[in-house]
Design a protein around this motif. Structure first.
Motif, short mmCIF file in Angstrom:
data_model
loop_
_atom_site.label_atom_id
_atom_site.label_comp_id
_atom_site.label_asym_id
_atom_site.label_seq_id
_atom_site.Cartn_x
_atom_site.Cartn_y
_atom_site.Cartn_z
N LEU A 175 -27.57 -121.04 88.00
CA LEU A 175 -27.83 -120.58 89.33
C LEU A 175 -27.00 -119.70 89.64
CD1 LEU A 175 -28.13 -124.22 90.77
CD2 LEU A 175 -30.28 -122.18 90.17
N TYR A 176 -25.42 -119.33 89.20
CA TYR A 176 -25.22 -118.36 89.17
C TYR A 176 -25.38 -116.74 88.84
CZ TYR A 176 -20.55 -115.33 88.91
OH TYR A 176 -19.45 -113.77 88.17
N ILE A 177 -25.53 -117.02 87.29
CA ILE A 177 -26.58 -115.62 86.67
C ILE A 177 -27.31 -114.81 87.80
CG2 ILE A 177 -27.36 -114.99 84.72
CD1 ILE A 177 -25.20 -116.65 83.17
N PHE A 178 -28.37 -116.27 87.77
CA PHE A 178 -29.65 -115.49 88.69
C PHE A 178 -29.09 -115.28 90.07
CE2 PHE A 178 -32.92 -117.14 91.81
CZ PHE A 178 -34.00 -116.78 91.58
N LEU A 197 -28.53 -108.17 92.67
CA LEU A 197 -28.78 -106.95 92.28
C LEU A 197 -30.61 -106.29 91.61
CD1 LEU A 197 -25.33 -107.40 89.73
CD2 LEU A 197 -25.96 -106.24 91.69
N GLY A 198 -30.79 -107.06 91.25
CA GLY A 198 -32.33 -106.49 90.83
C GLY A 198 -33.24 -106.29 92.39
N PHE A 199 -33.01 -106.02 93.00
CA PHE A 199 -34.05 -106.30 94.60
C PHE A 199 -33.32 -104.78 95.02
CE2 PHE A 199 -34.93 -106.98 98.54
CZ PHE A 199 -36.43 -106.61 98.71
N LEU A 200 -31.65 -104.90 95.16
CA LEU A 200 -31.35 -103.74 95.31
C LEU A 200 -31.83 -102.96 95.00
CD1 LEU A 200 -27.25 -104.73 96.25
CD2 LEU A 200 -29.93 -104.02 97.35
N ILE A 201 -31.71 -102.64 92.87
CA ILE A 201 -32.10 -101.68 91.95
C ILE A 201 -33.35 -101.51 91.71
CG2 ILE A 201 -32.26 -101.66 89.57
CD1 ILE A 201 -29.97 -103.12 89.18
N GLY A 202 -34.67 -103.02 92.24
CA GLY A 202 -35.99 -102.09 93.13
C GLY A 202 -36.45 -101.16 94.12
N GLY A 241 -25.87 -109.99 80.95
CA GLY A 241 -26.97 -111.03 80.92
C GLY A 241 -27.07 -110.94 81.88
N ILE A 242 -26.58 -111.03 83.17
CA ILE A 242 -26.42 -110.59 84.50
C ILE A 242 -27.31 -109.03 84.83
CG2 ILE A 242 -25.80 -109.52 87.12
CD1 ILE A 242 -23.39 -112.61 86.01
N VAL A 243 -26.59 -108.44 83.94
CA VAL A 243 -27.09 -107.16 83.97
C VAL A 243 -28.79 -106.24 83.47
CG1 VAL A 243 -26.83 -104.68 83.23
CG2 VAL A 243 -25.05 -106.20 84.09
N THR A 244 -29.07 -107.49 82.35
CA THR A 244 -30.12 -107.85 81.59
C THR A 244 -31.16 -108.07 82.61
OG1 THR A 244 -29.51 -107.84 79.68
CG2 THR A 244 -31.51 -108.06 79.29
#
Lengths: 242, 214
Positions: B19-22, B28-33, B88-91
């Protein structure tokens, strides 16, 4: 000084030349109706006046400022030019009141409480004071268009542009919207109205422009233009619509 | 049954890691998107191309390859030091970002251009138009697709066990190798993932109802 000055306006979409050469001027408090067959460039003409369409040639001056001059901030000029659309374009995720207060607040024109007070006053004026908390989806077409007019007025514009404001309305809704526009004209608002409502043009306009084929073919006071058209194309058009 | 109860504390640790990683990766992924979607729609060809290359590169390669590239590939440079959790988080973030970018772009483009015209004619500039008019409407429309991608990303985190991240899947594998009870343990893992994802979709439908366009 004219409120709006258009000189040698040209507008093309790719190879299609929609406005070939148009020049005219609109004085303060003047009400100008623009008529003409569909595809003649009426709406494009109007949309060039606040640079919703980038113009291809010529100049448009609003209150003395050339709207194509990069030194002039187009966002500031647009604050002076209200626009009402055929399909209302209200913001569906906001209440009627928020539709009216968004721009004055976010553009730093009014404090939130002052903007709200002004908005409620404008809604009363267009006969929709009771709808402040409603969402646009809950209103009829005629009500939406009156809200759209009030939304533009909330910015205290010097000019109002109307792009076929009653064309998408059921017939019984048209009268209310035209009524609001008549009141506005009486108060001295400078208005340019693209319309198919010849009755409205005849009654309210100080001047009527007939546009066809990318040119202003003829312009005159309504009595003359409707009663004694000079050009064949004007005659042909009027014989179909009157 | 005893095995499951005994291994619960360990699975709980793994679940917390997942859950922490997610949570970090999805934000982050949303901001990148969002950034990539805006670049994709920006009126500058160069920016469009940067976004397009990023999106195509990520969508056109497998997640595992991206993970190995970031964890082993990038870490081979002396100036990079990503531990396996952050690799992992970054990927996951980058991978989700590419898909979010397309979801957000489509969402923005689905809003009638009359909305922008109305906003601009009032004097709002393009970024105010995006912020107050377009994005709030677009996000409502995007919510189901965003949820879908979030669920996929959550499941992708299980692949991080390959580089030794102590997530839920990795904890399960460790327990299995100690207890030799793959059936019960992997069943328990599956149930745990299912519950998280089910809660996620409940949240999404709640938000959809809450923000329904009137």
């Amino acid at each position: 000084m004219s409120m709006i000055q258009v000189s040698n306006l040209k507008k093309s979409f790719g190879d299609l030349e929609v406005i070939k050469d148009m020049s005219t001027a609109v004085e303060p408090s003047e009400v100008v109706c623009v008529i003409g067959p569909s595809g003649s460039g009426k709406s494009t003409f109007l949309r060039c006046l606040n640079r919703l369409e980038e113009i291809s040639g010529g100049h448009v001056y609003i209150d003395g400022a050339d709207i194509t001059d990069p030194k002039n901030n187009i966002n500031e000029i647009r604050q002076k030019v209200g626009m009402v659309f055929q399909h209302f374009n209200l913001f569906p995720h906001m209440t009627v009141l928020e539709n009216l207060t968004l721009a004055p607040i976010k553009l730093g024109k009014l404090k939130p409480d002052a903007a709200e007070k002004k908005a409620l006053g404008l809604l009363d004026k267009v006969g929709l004071g009771a709808k402040a908390k409603s969402y646009p989806g809950e209103l009829s077409g005629g009500q939406k268009q009156r809200v759209a007019i009030a939304r533009s007025l909330a910015m205290d514009p010097k000019v109002m542009l109307f792009d076929e404001p009653t064309s998408a309305l059921d017939p019984e809704m048209v009268g209310d919207v035209l009524g609001v526009m008549k009141d506005l004209a009486k108060e001295g608002m400078t208005m340019i109205v693209v319309t198919h409502e010849m009755g409205f043009a005849a009654e309210v306009a100080d001047r009527v422009l007939f546009i066809d084929g990318g040119y202003i073919v003829e312009e005159n006071i309504p009595n003359e233009l409707f009663g004694n058209p000079q050009h064949e194309r004007t005659k042909a058009f009027l014989s179909k619509v009157l | 049954m005893d095995t499951i109860i005994e291994s619960l504390p360990m699975l709980w640790e793994g679940l917390k890691m997942t859950l922490y990683i997610f949570a970090i990766a999805i934000v982050l992924g949303f901001l990148i998107g969002l950034i990539m979607a805006l670049l994709r729609l920006a009126p500058f060809k160069v920016l469009n191309w940067i976004a397009k290359i990023f999106i195509d590169a990520i969508r056109g390669t497998p997640f595992i390859v991206q993970l190995f590239f970031i964890y082993f590939g990038l870490n081979s440079f002396s100036w990079v030091s990503l531990d396996n959790v952050w690799a992992g988080i970054v990927t996951v973030a980058i991978n989700a970002g590419a898909y979010f970018a397309e979801i957000i772009r489509a969402g923005i483009q689905s809003i009638d251009k009359g909305q922008t015209e109305a906003a601009r004619s009032l004097g709002l500039n393009q970024s105010q138009n995006m912020r107050y008019i377009i994005l709030p409407q677009a996000f409502r429309r995007m919510l189901p697709t965003i949820t879908n991608q979030a669920i996929i990303s959550l499941k992708d985190t299980s692949l991080l066990s390959i580089i030794g991240v102590a997530d839920l899947t990795q904890r399960g594998r460790v327990i299995v190798s100690a207890t030799f009870e793959p059936f019960t343990i992997y069943l328990a893992l599956g149930v745990m993932y299912f519950i998280i994802i089910y809660l996620l979709s409940l949240l999404s439908s709640y938000l959809e109802r809450r923000f329904v366009l009137r």
